[in-house]
Design a protein around this motif. Sequence first.
Motif, PDB file in Angstrom:
ATOM      1  N   ARG A   1      10.800   7.930   3.131  1.00 57.03           N
ATOM      2  CA  ARG A   1      10.547   8.691   4.351  1.00 57.03           C
ATOM      3  C   ARG A   1       9.885   7.829   5.421  1.00 57.03           C
ATOM      4  O   ARG A   1       9.017   7.011   5.103  1.00 57.03           O
ATOM      5  CB  ARG A   1       9.661   9.920   4.044  1.00 57.03           C
ATOM      6  N   PRO A   2      10.319   7.986   6.672  1.00 57.24           N
ATOM      7  CA  PRO A   2       9.697   7.228   7.760  1.00 57.24           C
ATOM      8  C   PRO A   2       8.299   7.757   8.050  1.00 57.24           C
ATOM      9  O   PRO A   2       7.956   8.886   7.693  1.00 57.24           O
ATOM     10  CB  PRO A   2      10.645   7.462   8.935  1.00 57.24           C
ATOM     11  N   LEU A   3       7.492   6.927   8.701  1.00 53.58           N
ATOM     12  CA  LEU A   3       6.130   7.289   9.041  1.00 53.58           C
ATOM     13  C   LEU A   3       5.854   6.966  10.505  1.00 53.58           C
ATOM     14  O   LEU A   3       6.600   6.203  11.128  1.00 53.58           O
ATOM     15  CB  LEU A   3       5.133   6.529   8.152  1.00 53.58           C
TER      16      LEU A   3
ATOM     17  N   THR B   1       8.690   5.977  15.473  1.00 50.25           N
ATOM     18  CA  THR B   1       8.900   6.140  14.037  1.00 50.25           C
ATOM     19  C   THR B   1       9.050   4.778  13.376  1.00 50.25           C
ATOM     20  O   THR B   1       9.782   3.916  13.867  1.00 50.25           O
ATOM     21  CB  THR B   1      10.153   6.986  13.768  1.00 50.25           C
ATOM     22  N   LEU B   2       8.382   4.584  12.260  1.00 51.52           N
ATOM     23  CA  LEU B   2       8.376   3.312  11.547  1.00 51.52           C
ATOM     24  C   LEU B   2       9.216   3.421  10.282  1.00 51.52           C
ATOM     25  O   LEU B   2       9.045   4.350   9.488  1.00 51.52           O
ATOM     26  CB  LEU B   2       6.943   2.925  11.183  1.00 51.52           C
ATOM     27  N   ARG B   3      10.126   2.462  10.125  1.00 50.13           N
ATOM     28  CA  ARG B   3      11.009   2.454   8.959  1.00 50.13           C
ATOM     29  C   ARG B   3      11.056   1.051   8.364  1.00 50.13           C
ATOM     30  O   ARG B   3      11.008   0.063   9.098  1.00 50.13           O
ATOM     31  CB  ARG B   3      12.431   2.868   9.350  1.00 50.13           C
ATOM     32  N   PRO B   4      11.203   0.949   7.045  1.00 50.05           N
ATOM     33  CA  PRO B   4      11.374  -0.380   6.445  1.00 50.05           C
ATOM     34  C   PRO B   4      12.770  -0.924   6.749  1.00 50.05           C
ATOM     35  O   PRO B   4      13.745  -0.178   6.754  1.00 50.05           O
ATOM     36  CB  PRO B   4      11.192  -0.117   4.948  1.00 50.05           C
ATOM     37  N   THR B   5      12.859  -2.208   7.024  1.00 45.50           N
ATOM     38  CA  THR B   5      14.151  -2.857   7.218  1.00 45.50           C
ATOM     39  C   THR B   5      14.722  -3.237   5.857  1.00 45.50           C
ATOM     40  O   THR B   5      14.077  -3.056   4.818  1.00 45.50           O
ATOM     41  CB  THR B   5      13.973  -4.125   8.056  1.00 45.50           C
TER      42      THR B   5
ATOM     43  N   LEU C   1       0.046   7.141   9.386  1.00 48.44           N
ATOM     44  CA  LEU C   1      -0.721   6.064   8.772  1.00 48.44           C
ATOM     45  C   LEU C   1      -2.220   6.343   8.867  1.00 48.44           C
ATOM     46  O   LEU C   1      -2.978   6.054   7.941  1.00 48.44           O
ATOM     47  CB  LEU C   1      -0.399   4.729   9.436  1.00 48.44           C
ATOM     48  N   ALA C   2      -2.646   6.916   9.980  1.00 44.00           N
ATOM     49  CA  ALA C   2      -4.058   7.232  10.168  1.00 44.00           C
ATOM     50  C   ALA C   2      -4.523   8.302   9.183  1.00 44.00           C
ATOM     51  O   ALA C   2      -5.667   8.274   8.713  1.00 44.00           O
ATOM     52  CB  ALA C   2      -4.311   7.681  11.599  1.00 44.00           C
ATOM     53  N   VAL C   3      -3.654   9.249   8.858  1.00 42.49           N
ATOM     54  CA  VAL C   3      -3.999  10.286   7.888  1.00 42.49           C
ATOM     55  C   VAL C   3      -4.100   9.688   6.485  1.00 42.49           C
ATOM     56  O   VAL C   3      -5.043   9.961   5.729  1.00 42.49           O
ATOM     57  CB  VAL C   3      -2.960  11.423   7.917  1.00 42.49           C
ATOM     58  N   ILE C   4      -3.118   8.873   6.134  1.00 44.10           N
ATOM     59  CA  ILE C   4      -3.107   8.259   4.808  1.00 44.10           C
ATOM     60  C   ILE C   4      -4.311   7.343   4.616  1.00 44.10           C
ATOM     61  O   ILE C   4      -4.921   7.298   3.548  1.00 44.10           O
ATOM     62  CB  ILE C   4      -1.792   7.475   4.610  1.00 44.10           C
TER      63      ILE C   4
ATOM     64  N   ASP D   1       0.820  -1.218   0.000  1.00 47.01           N
ATOM     65  CA  ASP D   1       0.000   0.000   0.000  1.00 47.01           C
ATOM     66  C   ASP D   1       0.849   1.260   0.000  1.00 47.01           C
ATOM     67  O   ASP D   1       0.453   2.283  -0.575  1.00 47.01           O
ATOM     68  CB  ASP D   1      -0.913   0.016   1.226  1.00 47.01           C
ATOM     69  N   LEU D   2       2.010   1.211   0.656  1.00 47.67           N
ATOM     70  CA  LEU D   2       2.859   2.396   0.811  1.00 47.67           C
ATOM     71  C   LEU D   2       4.215   2.201   0.151  1.00 47.67           C
ATOM     72  O   LEU D   2       5.214   2.813   0.548  1.00 47.67           O
ATOM     73  CB  LEU D   2       3.020   2.736   2.291  1.00 47.67           C
ATOM     74  N   ARG D   3       4.252   1.387  -0.882  1.00 49.83           N
ATOM     75  CA  ARG D   3       5.498   1.100  -1.599  1.00 49.83           C
ATOM     76  C   ARG D   3       6.149   2.354  -2.160  1.00 49.83           C
ATOM     77  O   ARG D   3       7.362   2.420  -2.337  1.00 49.83           O
ATOM     78  CB  ARG D   3       5.200   0.125  -2.744  1.00 49.83           C
TER      79      ARG D   3
END
Length: 243
Positions: free
Chosen positions: A57-59, A96-100, A64-67, A49-51
């Motif tokens: 950018r971190p979220l 803060t959420l980041r992809p590994t 996520l609630a806004v998106i 969904d957020l690819r």
Amino acid sequence: MPKFQDPSEFAAAIAPVIGAAHVTVHASAARAVAALAETSGVTPGLLSDLRFTLPLRPLTRDHLAVIDRYGDAAARERDLQEHLLQRTLAEDGDGTLRPTDKGLEFVHRLYEVHAATAARVWAAHDLPGLAALVARVLDAAERVPGGALELVAPPYEPEGAERRGQAGLLLFNRLAVLRYHRADAHAAAWQAAGLTAAGIVGLPDGPLRAAIEAETNLRAAAPYRTLTVRERETLYDGLLKLV
């Protein structure tokens, strides 16, 4: 009067076409994405969904609630927890959420699937021209503070994608991001009318909904003013052929 001379009328007309064109690639790639998920042991979820934003950018959960302003908070949290468990997303101490690296690898492989799918289902169309028009609209779209578009734009685009002839991939993800400009315009319109997200979802057809939709079209029209009338027609007709 030439077709689409009024930008607000164009904003209303192009919105469902943008959505349908985006869904065309999504649906056509579904089997390949499912196979990728099975072989990699990764749930697509938020990574899919957020690819177009996670690699850049971190979220946070608030982001996520806004998106996903019309989504279910509990379902969103379950999705997030699954990614944390699979170690495709990591959470910093401040939330803060980041992809590994594992998450980014999946996103890159997902982009390969989408590139191949777009090239197949959209073959013989002017994808570079359409991608360039959408890029201009995105560049002109206002990033409203606190809105979704500022969180997802500009989209992540693999280095050299244009050189490799992946205009379909670029178009697919630019369309995905452009949808959030109208989403922000819609939110601004129903908020101005004193409604909440739940309120607009449950609002029946009638004068108030019609007024909100008209206001949405006025707000969503602004970036399309960067295109000439002929370019609007080219964009509309071109995207319609991709559906």
